[in-house]
Write a protein that holds these residues in place. Sequence first.
Motif, mmCIF file in Angstrom:
data_model
loop_
_atom_site.group_PDB
_atom_site.id
_atom_site.type_symbol
_atom_site.label_atom_id
_atom_site.label_comp_id
_atom_site.label_asym_id
_atom_site.label_seq_id
_atom_site.Cartn_x
_atom_site.Cartn_y
_atom_site.Cartn_z
ATOM 1 N N TRP A 1 -30.263 36.720 -35.251
ATOM 2 C CA TRP A 1 -30.757 35.351 -35.219
ATOM 3 C C TRP A 1 -30.039 34.522 -34.164
ATOM 4 N N GLU A 2 -28.772 34.773 -33.978
ATOM 5 C CA GLU A 2 -28.030 34.059 -32.934
ATOM 6 C C GLU A 2 -28.624 34.394 -31.560
ATOM 7 N N GLU A 3 -28.918 35.650 -31.340
ATOM 8 C CA GLU A 3 -29.533 36.088 -30.091
ATOM 9 C C GLU A 3 -30.892 35.414 -29.876
ATOM 10 N N LEU A 4 -31.707 35.403 -30.906
ATOM 11 C CA LEU A 4 -33.028 34.778 -30.796
ATOM 12 C C LEU A 4 -32.926 33.273 -30.566
ATOM 13 N N LEU A 5 -32.026 32.605 -31.268
ATOM 14 C CA LEU A 5 -31.892 31.152 -31.107
ATOM 15 C C LEU A 5 -31.335 30.782 -29.736
ATOM 16 N N GLU A 6 -30.473 31.621 -29.181
ATOM 17 C CA GLU A 6 -30.009 31.390 -27.808
ATOM 18 C C GLU A 6 -31.184 31.518 -26.834
ATOM 19 N N ALA A 7 -32.056 32.494 -27.085
ATOM 20 C CA ALA A 7 -33.242 32.660 -26.239
ATOM 21 C C ALA A 7 -34.171 31.452 -26.359
ATOM 22 N N LEU A 8 -34.315 30.915 -27.579
ATOM 23 C CA LEU A 8 -35.131 29.712 -27.772
ATOM 24 C C LEU A 8 -34.541 28.542 -26.995
ATOM 25 N N LEU B 1 -30.108 21.185 -29.678
ATOM 26 C CA LEU B 1 -30.553 22.328 -30.463
ATOM 27 C C LEU B 1 -29.352 23.185 -30.847
ATOM 28 N N GLU B 2 -28.410 23.362 -29.933
ATOM 29 C CA GLU B 2 -27.241 24.214 -30.212
ATOM 30 C C GLU B 2 -26.393 23.673 -31.362
ATOM 31 N N HIS B 3 -26.369 22.371 -31.567
ATOM 32 C CA HIS B 3 -25.625 21.798 -32.702
ATOM 33 C C HIS B 3 -26.258 22.240 -34.016
ATOM 34 N N PRO C 1 -28.936 23.101 -21.972
ATOM 35 C CA PRO C 1 -28.858 22.740 -23.389
ATOM 36 C C PRO C 1 -30.009 21.812 -23.767
ATOM 37 N N ALA C 2 -30.841 22.286 -24.647
ATOM 38 C CA ALA C 2 -32.041 21.547 -25.041
ATOM 39 C C ALA C 2 -31.731 20.528 -26.125
ATOM 40 N N PRO C 3 -32.314 19.332 -26.019
ATOM 41 C CA PRO C 3 -32.200 18.392 -27.135
ATOM 42 C C PRO C 3 -32.937 18.970 -28.338
ATOM 43 N N LEU C 4 -32.485 18.656 -29.513
ATOM 44 C CA LEU C 4 -33.108 19.168 -30.728
ATOM 45 C C LEU C 4 -34.608 18.871 -30.763
ATOM 46 N N LEU C 5 -34.982 17.691 -30.308
ATOM 47 C CA LEU C 5 -36.395 17.312 -30.375
ATOM 48 C C LEU C 5 -37.285 18.069 -29.390
ATOM 49 N N ALA C 6 -36.696 18.883 -28.515
ATOM 50 C CA ALA C 6 -37.505 19.746 -27.653
ATOM 51 C C ALA C 6 -38.131 20.870 -28.474
ATOM 52 N N TYR C 7 -37.521 21.160 -29.622
ATOM 53 C CA TYR C 7 -38.071 22.178 -30.507
ATOM 54 C C TYR C 7 -39.076 21.523 -31.443
ATOM 55 N N THR C 8 -40.318 21.907 -31.310
ATOM 56 C CA THR C 8 -41.407 21.439 -32.166
ATOM 57 C C THR C 8 -42.172 22.673 -32.635
ATOM 58 N N ALA D 1 -44.048 27.941 -31.227
ATOM 59 C CA ALA D 1 -45.163 28.891 -31.126
ATOM 60 C C ALA D 1 -45.275 29.446 -29.704
ATOM 61 N N ALA D 2 -45.080 28.594 -28.711
ATOM 62 C CA ALA D 2 -45.142 29.046 -27.314
ATOM 63 C C ALA D 2 -44.031 30.047 -27.030
ATOM 64 N N TRP D 3 -42.841 29.785 -27.567
ATOM 65 C CA TRP D 3 -41.715 30.698 -27.384
ATOM 66 C C TRP D 3 -42.007 32.049 -28.024
ATOM 67 N N VAL D 4 -42.517 32.040 -29.247
ATOM 68 C CA VAL D 4 -42.837 33.294 -29.937
ATOM 69 C C VAL D 4 -43.844 34.097 -29.110
ATOM 70 N N GLN D 5 -44.856 33.431 -28.570
ATOM 71 C CA GLN D 5 -45.862 34.131 -27.771
ATOM 72 C C GLN D 5 -45.286 34.686 -26.469
ATOM 73 N N ALA D 6 -44.225 34.066 -25.962
ATOM 74 C CA ALA D 6 -43.591 34.526 -24.722
ATOM 75 C C ALA D 6 -42.704 35.759 -24.942
ATOM 76 N N LEU D 7 -42.388 36.053 -26.202
ATOM 77 C CA LEU D 7 -41.544 37.206 -26.516
ATOM 78 C C LEU D 7 -42.337 38.499 -26.466
ATOM 79 N N HIS D 8 -41.611 39.603 -26.377
ATOM 80 C CA HIS D 8 -42.258 40.913 -26.493
ATOM 81 C C HIS D 8 -42.849 41.026 -27.890
#
Length: 113
Positions: free
Chosen positions: A46-53, A24-26, A60-67, A72-79
Motif C-alpha cells: 500500500w505504501e508503494e501504491l500510495l507513493e505512485a498515486l 496527500l503524503e500527510h 507533493p500533491a495537496p490532499l484535495l488533488a485526490y478525488t 479512478a484515472a490513476w487506477v486506469q493508468a496502472l497495469h
Amino acid sequence: MTAGSGSGLPPVKAPWIVGRTPLLEHAVSDFLNEVTRQRPWKRARWEELLEALDEFLGSPAPLLAYTRATGAAWVQALHEIEREDAQELLTEFRAYLREWGWLDSARPVNVAD
C-alpha cells in the motif's frame, strides 16, 4: 477520549500540519500507521501504491488533488494486474479520510466529498 473513529471530534493532526495546506503524503502517513497496524502485511504494497498515486497527482500533491475522479484515472493508468489492489486500497483510504475528518478539514465548508 481520542479523536476520529466516530467520536464526533476532529482528528488530532501533527503540529506541523496545522495552518498548512494538507498534503496527500500527510494523510498517507497517518493512514499507513493506523490501518497497517491492524494488517501489517499490507503496509509495503500500500505504501508503494500510495507513493505512485502521489507521483501521479504531482508530488507533493495537496490532499484535495485526490478525488474520486483522479483516483479512478490513476487506477486506469496502472497495469491491469495492479488495478484490483489499487481499487481496494482507494476504497479503504477514502473511508479513512472521511472517518478521520481529513477531507472535511482540507476543503471549504459545504463542498461535497
